[in-house]
Design an enzyme around this catalytic site. Sequence first.
Site, short mmCIF file in Angstrom:
data_model
loop_
_atom_site.label_atom_id
_atom_site.label_comp_id
_atom_site.label_asym_id
_atom_site.label_seq_id
_atom_site.Cartn_x
_atom_site.Cartn_y
_atom_site.Cartn_z
CG HIS A 17 2.70 -0.16 0.72
ND1 HIS A 17 2.57 1.18 0.96
CD2 HIS A 17 2.71 -0.29 -0.63
CE1 HIS A 17 2.51 1.85 -0.18
NE2 HIS A 17 2.59 0.98 -1.17
CE LYS A 41 6.84 8.87 -8.12
NZ LYS A 41 6.69 7.42 -8.03
NE ARG A 90 -3.01 -0.73 -5.58
CZ ARG A 90 -2.31 0.38 -5.56
NH1 ARG A 90 -2.51 1.25 -4.58
NH2 ARG A 90 -1.44 0.66 -6.49
CB SER A 128 1.21 6.08 -1.37
OG SER A 128 1.78 4.97 -0.74
#
Length: 153
Positions: A17, A41, A90, A128
């Site tokens: 990040h 969440k 990615r 993460s």
Amino acid sequence: MRIGVFPGSFDPITIGHEDLVRRALPLFDKLVVAIGVNSGKKYLFELEQRLAWLRAVFADEPGVEVTFYEGLTANFCHSIGARFILRGLRSSSDFEYEKTISQLNTSLAAEVDTIFLISRPAYSHISSSIVRELIRVGALDEVRAFIPKAVQL
Ligand code: ADP
């Protein structure tokens, strides 16, 4: 003023990040790194902790602002006059997912476009969720290679 928003959970922020933000900075007058809060969440780290880490990591960057928002990313962008969303890619699975979200955001707020930067090869395996998994199994030394120095677990 050219304002970009980098939305994410940052649970926690990784060097992937951080690299993306620093590489994108020349594109914007202001880049707002914004934690999207989704009440449904479960996060590993509290919002206040994630905000504090983002502020510490980008303390040296006057062009970066750190905040959070609830609700739709497109609405948040609209409310602060941001024309661009920043996201990282990615892998091809990131691409498929991000394409849908980007098209959705543009249909919700026609003036908002998403800018994608491809991850550095050395960082394309960092996420993460991998960091959270390493924390869960107690591999804290290994985690340090994936998170900025300002993040003290
Ligand atoms: P979300 O919960 O919305 O997936 P994340 O905090 O996981 O948010 O990620 C936010 C953004 O950062 C996404 O665009 C993601 O592709 C990007 N990103 C995450 N890790 C990396 C990395 N290692 N290299 C480049 N971009 C990354």
